[in-house]
Each structure stands twice: as structure tokens, then as C-alpha cells.
Design a protein around this motif. Structure first.
Motif, PDB file in Angstrom:
ATOM      1  N   VAL A   1      -5.210  -5.605  -5.537  1.00  0.00           N
ATOM      2  CA  VAL A   1      -4.855  -5.509  -4.123  1.00  0.00           C
ATOM      3  C   VAL A   1      -3.340  -5.516  -3.952  1.00  0.00           C
ATOM      4  O   VAL A   1      -2.789  -4.738  -3.172  1.00  0.00           O
ATOM      5  N   ALA A   2      -2.651  -6.381  -4.697  1.00  0.00           N
ATOM      6  CA  ALA A   2      -1.194  -6.474  -4.575  1.00  0.00           C
ATOM      7  C   ALA A   2      -0.527  -5.157  -4.953  1.00  0.00           C
ATOM      8  O   ALA A   2       0.371  -4.671  -4.251  1.00  0.00           O
ATOM      9  N   LEU A   3      -0.968  -4.550  -6.046  1.00  0.00           N
ATOM     10  CA  LEU A   3      -0.376  -3.287  -6.490  1.00  0.00           C
ATOM     11  C   LEU A   3      -0.700  -2.154  -5.522  1.00  0.00           C
ATOM     12  O   LEU A   3       0.187  -1.368  -5.154  1.00  0.00           O
ATOM     13  N   ALA A   4      -1.948  -2.072  -5.092  1.00  0.00           N
ATOM     14  CA  ALA A   4      -2.332  -1.016  -4.159  1.00  0.00           C
ATOM     15  C   ALA A   4      -1.577  -1.152  -2.840  1.00  0.00           C
ATOM     16  O   ALA A   4      -1.119  -0.157  -2.264  1.00  0.00           O
ATOM     17  N   ALA A   5      -1.443  -2.387  -2.366  1.00  0.00           N
ATOM     18  CA  ALA A   5      -0.727  -2.619  -1.119  1.00  0.00           C
ATOM     19  C   ALA A   5       0.746  -2.216  -1.246  1.00  0.00           C
ATOM     20  O   ALA A   5       1.329  -1.609  -0.326  1.00  0.00           O
ATOM     21  N   ARG A   6       1.340  -2.530  -2.371  1.00  0.00           N
ATOM     22  CA  ARG A   6       2.744  -2.149  -2.581  1.00  0.00           C
ATOM     23  C   ARG A   6       2.908  -0.637  -2.565  1.00  0.00           C
ATOM     24  O   ARG A   6       3.824  -0.101  -1.928  1.00  0.00           O
TER      25      ARG A   6
END
Length: 274
Positions: free
Chosen positions: A34-39
Motif C-alpha cells: 500500500v505504501a509503495l502504490a500510494a507513493r
């Protein structure tokens, strides 16, 4: 595969939903996805993680740009905190497995399996909540007419966190009390509702393996394949080595997750060599 499901879900959010930000709860792999996709999509992400989470997973999630909140000593407490945050702020909850977009994103692995092993007959997949195996099984079921054959799908759970066998026997998702297991990444006490319905219809078999089997599989992967795999990702190999699964043709075993605390790895290796 977690980032595939997370990205597919986030990419389908409306502009209004993106503006509200997203929130997730995870012990590590879903958090990073989620963190990578959100970034990559320019969306604000808040990730709740349990106290005592493996430091490599915590640091990686922060490095991807998410705000991390440590809360609870078990995942259920962390999930509750994330739900309360969403209610308070309007952030969109991104579930780790029980959502059509997440299942579809994770199931994209089926197409890569076919690209690399066109004549595959068996696919062995670790199971936690069931998002990955539901996506893969659904994809292969839909591809069956084109392939002209059925690809056998087998799921593997940790024996101390195996909610699927009793749920399949009962015909509905059941909540179980999970015990301690080195395969913490798949220690989920209740199948996802959507995932269960797909697994029940499209998965051929679900087996379980003990921690000693998993530890031995990790040692084999390190020594023979030179691969660092976290325990949750190695249960498929454990099932084959322990003769829990019989295969008859070209077989793909999914190895998922390399996030393991070095101190934990040392203990697991010692256990696997015993």
C-alpha cells in the motif's frame, strides 16, 4: 504480489477518494504494498502496524513514504485501530485480501506463470486470508477453455493458523484462534468472505504444514536455491518436502515474501537444521 493488489485497488479510486487518503493495517507485506502504490499514485497513506513488527518491514514501509502508526500487540487490534481512523478521517480502507480489486490485482500472477511455464499442471500457493490464491484460481478457471485443460490449484496454510480446512468443511468462513507460528505473514484467523467463495469453487485442495516443516524448507531454499524467503512464503516448498502434496507434472510453487528479521532467520535456520 501484495503491491499488485494494492496498486490495482488504489488505481481505481475516484479523485475524491484519493483526496481523502488511504489507510491499511498490516504486519508488513500489505503495508509495504500500500505504501509503495500510494507513493507512485501520489496518495497520502497511513499504515497501522502492530507493536513489535519486524524492523525491516517497519523501516521499508516508512521508506516508501507512508505514515506509520504502531498500535496493538495482535493484528486484530491493529485492524480495529485502522477502522477507527478511517471512520474519524474519511480515509479509504485498503483491505489486504477481501476485495475484488485486490483479488484481481494479485491474480495477475497467473498470467506470468503461464508465460514462464506454459505446460504447468499444478500451482501451489501459500494461504493467509486467501487473496492471492483466490486471484490465481479465478484466473486459471477463466482460462481453462482457452488452455483446454484444468490446472490444479493447491493451497497451503500453517498448521497453527489454518482457518480454511474447517471453514471448507463447514461450508462457510469460520473464525479460529491462531497459535504461535513462524509463518506470521499468513497467520489469519478468518478467511475473507469473497476469497472463501472463490477458494471453495476453484481450489482443488488445501493442506497444512507445521513449523518444523517450514523451517526445513527455508534451509533448503537457502542452501540449494540461494533464496531468502520468509516462512510464510516457504510453506509451499514445505508441503512438497513433507509429502503433503503429490504432483504429477510441471509444478509451480509460489515463493512470496523475503521480509524476515535476521535474528528470526537465525533461529529458524537452527530449527530447520535440527
Amino acid at each position: 504480489y501484495k503491491v499488485r493488489g494494492a496498486y490495482n485497488r488504489l488505481a481505481r479510486l475516484s479523485e475524491e477518494e484519493r483526496a481523502r487518503g488511504v489507510v491499511a493495517a498490516s504486519a508488513g507485506n500489505h503495508a509495504q504494498g500500500v505504501a509503495l502504490a500510494a507513493r507512485e499514485l501520489g496518495i497520502r497513506a497511513t499504515i497501522f502496524m502492530p507493536i513489535g513488527v519486524a524492523l525491516p518491514k517497519l523501516q521499508a514501509t516508512r521508506d516508501y513514504g507512508a505514515e506509520v502508526v504502531l498500535h496493538g500487540h495482535v493484528v486484530d487490534e491493529t485492524l480495529q485501530a485502522a477502522a477507527e481512523f478511517a471512520e474519524r478521517t474519511g480515509a479509504v480502507i485498503i483491505p489486504p485480501f477481501d476485495h475484488p480489486d485486490v483479488v484481481a490485482g494479485q491474480g495477475g500472477l497467473a498470467f506470468e506463470i503461464l508465460e514462464q511455464v506454459p505446460d504447468v499442471t499444478d500451482v501451489i500457493v501459500p494461504i493467509g486470508g486467501g487473496g492471492l490464491i483466490a486471484g490465481i484460481a479465478s484466473a486459471f478457471a477463466q482460462l481453462e477453455p482457452e488452455l483446454g485443460r484444468r490446472v490444479r490449484i493447491v493451497g497451503v496454510q500453517a498448521a497453527n493458523a489454518a482457518a480454511y480446512p474447517p471453514s471448507l468443511e463447514a461450508g462457510e468462513p469460520l473464525a479460529i484462534a491462531t497459535g504461535p507460528t513462524i509463518a506470521d505473514g499468513i497467520a489469519v484467523g478468518r478467511p475473507g468472505a469473497l476469497n472463501f467463495s472463490i477458494v471453495r469453487a476453484a481450489v482443488d485442495e488445501v493442506v497444512t504444514v507445521g513449523d518444523d516443516d517450514t523451517a526445513r524448507a527455508l534451509v533448503v531454499l537457502l542452501e540449494r536455491a540461494k533464496l531468502v524467503v520468509e516462512p510464510a512464503g516457504a510453506v509451499g516448498v514445505a508441503a512438497v518436502l513433507a509429502d503433503k502434496v503429490t504432483v504429477s507434472g510441471p509444478t509451480v510453487i509460489l515463493l512470496s515474501g523475503g521480509n524476515i528479521d535476521p535474528m528470526v532467520m537465525e533461529r529458524v535456520i537452527s530449527r530447520g537444521l535440527a
